[in-house]
Design a protein around this motif. Structure first.
Motif, PDB file in Angstrom:
ATOM      1  N   HIS A 112       9.649  -4.801 -28.467  1.00 56.39           N
ATOM      2  CA  HIS A 112       9.031  -3.567 -28.975  1.00 56.39           C
ATOM      3  C   HIS A 112       7.495  -3.643 -28.991  1.00 56.39           C
ATOM      4  O   HIS A 112       6.809  -2.656 -28.656  1.00 56.39           O
ATOM      5  CB  HIS A 112       9.574  -3.301 -30.384  1.00 56.39           C
ATOM      6  CG  HIS A 112       9.083  -2.058 -31.019  1.00 56.39           C
ATOM      7  ND1 HIS A 112       9.581  -0.812 -30.709  1.00 56.39           N
ATOM      8  CD2 HIS A 112       8.121  -1.845 -31.950  1.00 56.39           C
ATOM      9  CE1 HIS A 112       8.946   0.102 -31.426  1.00 56.39           C
ATOM     10  NE2 HIS A 112       8.058  -0.493 -32.193  1.00 56.39           N
ATOM     11  N   HIS A 116       4.253  -1.302 -27.456  1.00 57.71           N
ATOM     12  CA  HIS A 116       3.021  -0.746 -28.045  1.00 57.71           C
ATOM     13  C   HIS A 116       1.780  -1.203 -27.271  1.00 57.71           C
ATOM     14  O   HIS A 116       0.843  -0.431 -27.076  1.00 57.71           O
ATOM     15  CB  HIS A 116       2.904  -1.153 -29.510  1.00 57.71           C
ATOM     16  CG  HIS A 116       3.752  -0.319 -30.435  1.00 57.71           C
ATOM     17  ND1 HIS A 116       3.658   1.061 -30.493  1.00 57.71           N
ATOM     18  CD2 HIS A 116       4.712  -0.658 -31.335  1.00 57.71           C
ATOM     19  CE1 HIS A 116       4.518   1.519 -31.392  1.00 57.71           C
ATOM     20  NE2 HIS A 116       5.168   0.511 -31.903  1.00 57.71           N
ATOM     21  N   SER A 137       1.184  -0.979 -36.927  1.00 54.82           N
ATOM     22  CA  SER A 137       2.294  -0.036 -37.134  1.00 54.82           C
ATOM     23  C   SER A 137       2.822  -0.162 -38.546  1.00 54.82           C
ATOM     24  O   SER A 137       2.176  -0.766 -39.405  1.00 54.82           O
ATOM     25  CB  SER A 137       3.394  -0.330 -36.109  1.00 54.82           C
ATOM     26  OG  SER A 137       3.997  -1.558 -36.421  1.00 54.82           O
ATOM     27  N   ASP A 302       6.366   5.298 -32.243  1.00 55.28           N
ATOM     28  CA  ASP A 302       7.448   4.813 -31.378  1.00 55.28           C
ATOM     29  C   ASP A 302       7.900   5.872 -30.370  1.00 55.28           C
ATOM     30  O   ASP A 302       8.063   7.038 -30.718  1.00 55.28           O
ATOM     31  CB  ASP A 302       8.645   4.381 -32.244  1.00 55.28           C
ATOM     32  CG  ASP A 302       8.315   3.123 -33.039  1.00 55.28           C
ATOM     33  OD1 ASP A 302       7.285   2.495 -32.761  1.00 55.28           O
ATOM     34  OD2 ASP A 302       9.109   2.778 -33.919  1.00 55.28           O
TER      35      ASP A 302
HETATM   36 ZN    ZN Z   1       6.630   0.593 -33.332  1.00 55.71          ZN
END
Ligand code: ZN
Ligand code: KG4
Length: 341
Positions: A112, A116, A137, A302
């Motif tokens: 993940h 980003h 985040s 996201d």
């Molecule tokens: Zn995220």
């Protein structure tokens, strides 16, 4: 032109996108679970998993409808496999595996945070590595170094709360709902950031770490002492918190860039949507002769486009995954290679 179908389900968004190797977005759809979790003032993993299961087929169909493509036009499937909430990750990962197997195309398991970092890959202004990356985040506040071969290593991170978590917890205490970051950004525009005395932690530490729990405690004390808060006090506290977070992010990023001798900084994550953080970082980088990439605001939070972008990088490096790879709730970025077969 190779096209990747990508899924992001690591937390509270069911997101699907179809993106080609030049970064062109053919179709994109997202179901946000904000309303599902709002009554609980936080994400409830089990409820989230069920909502992902209910939505993923619909969201996928919507992405294909917008793209005007057929299933057989897809060259590879990418999905977030780590880190995140295990139930939500499992839904996206298993769905992605099923689609990849059915189409007989490669599967690419994505970290993940890599998403980003590379959310702006192929967009105008994005840098070729090496660069320093700042990811801020709800779950992470970290600095990474990305080398020429797209390998990413941690440089520093928060020792306690993430910056987004601090926004959310302070905002929740002021009755601003969940998540509170965006609302606080809006309210801060009418606020006086100097009214409350709030700490910027670890200013004098030479390490590239962050800490936001002291800021959270001071802000929560300010809320108790000024209760009930009038509208101006809420705006002033929003502005003060935002300023302290922006300062901490800027100071550590510039210091890390100088000390690691990199002159390019790439940013990502939900908090990078914050108007003051963007403005302060822009000024600080300009003053220090450092190039800065700020993603478009809508790609800070996201989304599946960022997962597709990493998918293309990995596909070009032949880093595809076995259909047997399993998702993982916590995985340091240096171990993202374990997702590759
Ligand atoms: Zn995220
Ligand atoms: O990257 P993201 O969508 O999810 C995680 O991976 O955590 O980030 C969500 C976080 C939340 O904490 C939210 O409050 C924060 O990003 N956020 C903001 C803004 N927009 C979203 N924080 C401050 N200002 C904003 N404009």
């Amino acid at each position: 032109m190779k096209k990747i179908l990508a899924f992001e389900t690591s937390c509270d968004d069911t997101a699907v996108a179809i993106v080609d190797e030049m970064g062109k977005i053919y179709g994109e759809a997202i179901f946000s679970q904000l309303e599902v979790h709002e009554p609980y003032l936080g994400v409830v993993p089990e409820i989230g998993s069920r909502a992902h299961i209910e939505q993923i087929t619909k969201v996928t169909n919507e992405a294909f409808d917008k793209a005007g493509l057929r299933r057989i036009d897809i060259d590879a499937v990418a999905a977030t496999f780590a880190p995140g909430l295990l139930g939500p990750l499992l839904v996206g990962a298993q769905f992605a595996k099923g689609v990849a197997m059915a189409l007989g195309v490669p599967l690419i398991a994505v970290h993940h945070i890599e998403g980003h970092i590379f959310s702006g890959f192929r967009d105008e202004g994005f840098f070729e590595p090496p660069f320093l990356a700042l990811v801020v985040s709800g779950g992470h506040t970290s600095l990474y170094r990305c080398d020429e071969n797209y390998r990413v290593a941690l440089v520093g991170q928060t020792l306690d709360d993430a910056a987004g978590e601090a926004f959310d917890k302070i905002g929740r205490a002021m009755g601003l709902g969940y998540p509170a970051g965006k609302r606080m950004d809006e309210l801060a525009r009418n606020g006086n950031s100097q009214r409350f005395s709030l700490p910027v932690a670890m200013r004098n530490s030479q390490a590239f770490n962050f800490s936001f729990s002291g800021l959270k405690t001071s802000a929560l004390n300010g809320i108790v002492q000024n209760a009930p808060m009038d509208d101006q006090s809420v705006s002033d506290l929003c502005a003060g918190v935002q300023e302290a977070i922006a300062q901490a992010l800027c100071e550590k990023t510039i210091r890390a860039a100088k000390s690691l001798n990199v002159d390019r900084v790439v940013t990502g994550g939900g908090v990078m949507a914050n108007s003051r953080v963007r403005q302060m970082l822009k000024t600080a980088c300009e003053e220090n002769g450092i190039g800065l990439y700020l993603p478009k605001v809508r790609y800070c939070t996201d989304n599946a486009v960022m997962i597709a972008k990493v998918g293309h990088i990995k596909l070009s490096l032949n880093q595809t995954s076995s259909y047997r790879v399993d998702p993982c709730a916590s995985l340091p970025i240096e171990e993202a290679f374990s997702l590759v077969s």
